[in-house]
Design a protein around this motif. Sequence first.
Motif, short mmCIF file in Angstrom:
data_model
loop_
_atom_site.label_atom_id
_atom_site.label_comp_id
_atom_site.label_asym_id
_atom_site.label_seq_id
_atom_site.Cartn_x
_atom_site.Cartn_y
_atom_site.Cartn_z
N ARG A 1 2.96 14.17 3.77
CA ARG A 1 4.44 12.82 3.77
C ARG A 1 3.55 11.49 3.30
N LEU A 2 4.71 11.19 2.25
CA LEU A 2 4.27 10.14 1.57
C LEU A 2 5.24 8.27 1.69
N ILE A 3 4.76 7.52 1.81
CA ILE A 3 5.79 6.77 2.71
C ILE A 3 4.59 5.18 0.94
N ALA A 4 5.35 4.71 1.52
CA ALA A 4 4.53 3.28 0.87
C ALA A 4 5.02 1.32 1.68
N LYS A 5 4.25 0.72 2.00
CA LYS A 5 4.93 -0.34 3.04
C LYS A 5 4.41 -2.09 2.43
N ALA A 6 4.98 -2.68 2.85
CA ALA A 6 4.23 -4.29 2.13
C ALA A 6 4.32 -4.71 3.74
N LEU A 7 3.40 -6.21 3.65
CA LEU A 7 3.79 -6.98 5.03
C LEU A 7 3.72 -8.17 3.88
N GLY A 8 5.13 -8.86 4.25
CA GLY A 8 5.37 -10.31 3.90
C GLY A 8 5.23 -10.74 4.74
N VAL B 1 0.67 -1.25 -0.35
CA VAL B 1 0.17 0.51 0.10
C VAL B 1 0.75 1.43 -0.02
N VAL B 2 0.51 2.04 -0.89
CA VAL B 2 0.93 3.72 -1.28
C VAL B 2 0.22 4.37 -0.31
N ILE B 3 0.99 5.48 0.92
CA ILE B 3 0.18 6.15 1.95
C ILE B 3 0.64 7.39 1.93
N HIS B 4 -0.18 8.51 1.48
CA HIS B 4 -0.34 9.94 1.02
C HIS B 4 -0.52 10.53 2.11
N SER B 5 -0.82 11.58 3.33
CA SER B 5 -1.28 12.64 4.04
C SER B 5 -0.96 13.35 4.43
N LEU B 6 -1.72 14.25 3.91
CA LEU B 6 -1.32 15.53 4.62
C LEU B 6 -2.00 16.42 5.99
N THR B 7 -1.00 16.50 6.86
CA THR B 7 -1.35 16.30 8.43
C THR B 7 -0.74 17.78 8.62
N GLY B 8 -0.77 18.36 10.10
CA GLY B 8 -0.59 19.86 10.78
C GLY B 8 -1.21 20.45 10.71
N THR B 9 -1.20 21.59 11.03
CA THR B 9 -1.99 23.20 11.00
C THR B 9 -2.60 23.14 9.72
N ALA B 10 -3.47 24.41 10.05
CA ALA B 10 -3.89 25.18 9.00
C ALA B 10 -2.27 25.81 8.52
N VAL C 1 8.89 10.43 2.94
CA VAL C 1 9.13 11.30 2.24
C VAL C 1 7.74 12.92 2.37
N ARG C 2 8.15 13.66 2.67
CA ARG C 2 8.23 15.20 3.80
C ARG C 2 8.00 15.98 2.24
N GLY C 3 7.29 17.18 2.88
CA GLY C 3 6.86 18.68 2.36
C GLY C 3 6.49 18.37 0.70
N GLU C 4 7.68 19.48 0.02
CA GLU C 4 6.77 19.54 -1.13
C GLU C 4 7.42 17.72 -2.00
N GLU C 5 8.72 17.52 -1.98
CA GLU C 5 8.66 16.12 -2.66
C GLU C 5 8.05 15.18 -2.20
N GLY C 6 6.90 15.01 -1.31
CA GLY C 6 6.20 13.74 -1.11
C GLY C 6 5.19 14.01 -1.61
N SER C 7 4.73 15.76 -2.07
CA SER C 7 3.12 15.91 -3.12
C SER C 7 3.61 16.04 -4.71
N ARG C 8 5.33 16.12 -4.53
CA ARG C 8 5.84 15.64 -5.66
C ARG C 8 4.90 14.88 -6.50
N ILE C 9 5.43 13.62 -5.90
CA ILE C 9 5.69 12.12 -6.10
C ILE C 9 4.11 11.63 -6.41
N ALA C 10 4.06 12.02 -4.81
CA ALA C 10 2.12 11.40 -5.16
C ALA C 10 1.24 11.84 -6.19
N GLN C 11 1.33 13.29 -6.73
CA GLN C 11 1.34 13.33 -7.88
C GLN C 11 1.66 12.85 -9.37
N SER C 12 2.70 12.66 -9.27
CA SER C 12 3.13 12.14 -10.12
C SER C 12 2.78 9.92 -10.19
#
Length: 608
Positions: A154-161, A139-148, A193-204
């Motif tokens: 935040r972007l990360i992928a995880k596998a359960l084997g 599963v690839v996980i992308h989340s926008l968190t924090g305050t206004a 992967v955090r910040g703008e780079e995380g957002s960029r990869i998620a959109q890619s």
Amino acid sequence: MSPLELVIREALQNSWDASLGCEQAPIFRIRIRVLDSDHLEAMRAFFSELPPQDAGEPIAGRIRRFLDSPEPLVMEISDERTKGLGGPISAAEALQEGEVADFVNFVRNIGSPRDMVLGGGTYGFGKSALFRISGCSTVVIHSLTGTAQAPENRLIAKALGMAFDHDGKRYTGRHWWGVHCNGDQGRESVDPVRGEEGSRIAQSLGMYGRHTPEQRGTTLMILDPELQDLRDDNGRIELTGLGQKQRLMARIQEILLWHCWPKFTSRENGSVPMTCRLSILGEEAELPDPSTIQPLWLLTQALQHARSQTDEVFCERPRQRIGFFGQCQASLQLHADDRYRIHLGDDALIPEKLCHMALLRPAELVVRYQVGSLNEADQTQWGAVYICDRGPDNVVEQAYARSEPPAHDDWEPKADQSLSSHQRTYVNVGLKRIKDRVKLLSGTDLVRAMRIREREQESLAALAGELGRSLIGTGPGGSAGHPPSPRSGPSRRRPLKLSSPAPLGTELRDGIPVATFRIRLTGDSEGTAIISFTPWVQSDAREREPVAPNGRAPEIVGITVDGDGLETEDGSLRCEPSAKGVEILVSLSVPDYVAVGLTAELIEGDQR
């Protein structure tokens, strides 16, 4: 439940929990799509580093097959206007005051206890369902968190084997893709992967863009989801067939409606707790209003009644309000909505006729259904709701929450040793009240009791006649012979007598439980008989109480004399005696699901 049911149900529950404390109603989305060439190329770059092929770890081979597939399929489940996965990114990092550990609990830990007041569930079980439905267990996980003021991507992928050995080392079988990090004391980890780079990869990767505070939330991209509805008759995946696409859309909509309809049922002020948007292989749709679907609308009406908190449920020992009922009935002749049955056939979840009670906690997520039967006597179908109360300091709601197994699909008070004896009693009493109400709505207790009583009365009358003939004969003066000659002299009138009220059973009248009692007035007095009626409630201590545990008293709602309906005045009845006897039926409202009784007293007619 099927894997798809489990994933949707658990994901929506997590999204609801993440929305608590947010100002706007959350948006829940499901999108199923095939990666285009640009998104697939970005996916290959993101998963460029895989476990070595000679490690014997099957995850690597599954991801490679997915990336080499001509039509790589993904399923995205996302929410918006929620908190996202916030808190520390390391499980070893201490929490600051008021900080949450959502990211760590979801991404790092296998499971964690329920720590949110009035939340839906716990991390762990629902998360594992996400990996189970993925052909890559990834599963690839992308989340926008924090305050206004300070949102963070935040972007990360995880596998359960499975655990495996390689180069003399033991590996857990859990894998992450993100940013390699050297932590304190030589600890290595993979961070998001955090910040703008995380957002960029998620959109890619083609994931939903998140840029503003209103777009805070989380997207879960399941790689190679196992979706049986996309398979043709030979078991092959068919992504272009119209029939498969329509079937999958119908399947997902019906799962959401059957398991999560309270979240899409409007409140009294017109607001809806949650909205849902779907995109299935390019076809866009919104979830229908459950109140427009027959017979599901019975449950939505029952929920409105339960939300009003007028039909209360009490536990007597200890004395505590534990929940609320709501119910709605309709004719058996009403035709069911067939929009899902057309595509799903006998696999459809929503029944054609409804006889179900939905069990909810205050979070209003369906735990399970208590199924009864159609009311054949009244020719009605019905839907009902039971919502457990919160109780002081949430003690009642916590009792029900802790009674749920990991799938959150039942209440099992014996399963959690941390429950106090009082909390266990709250759940057990609630389950008993639920079963009793289902029997009442199904009409099974009333019909059975009436038929048994009629048969018993017929049998006793016949038996009495046979006994009379055998004991006193059939000659003159006997039970079947000629009656003895009347004595000479003035006739004597029989004094008036009143039988004890005999219960005939319980039924629903306009949605209200009603108990009926039969009373027999005999005698041939010339005076008018006046009878006083006193309803009462049977308590647990076998004592008669004037009111039910919810503070309401049973009331006389109907009275008939030899089949004619009459009105009573101040709980008393005036009627003319008859030499044949008078049959009186008195009906009482049942204010709570308790045993009610009736005292009848002859106060005027003959001298007492």
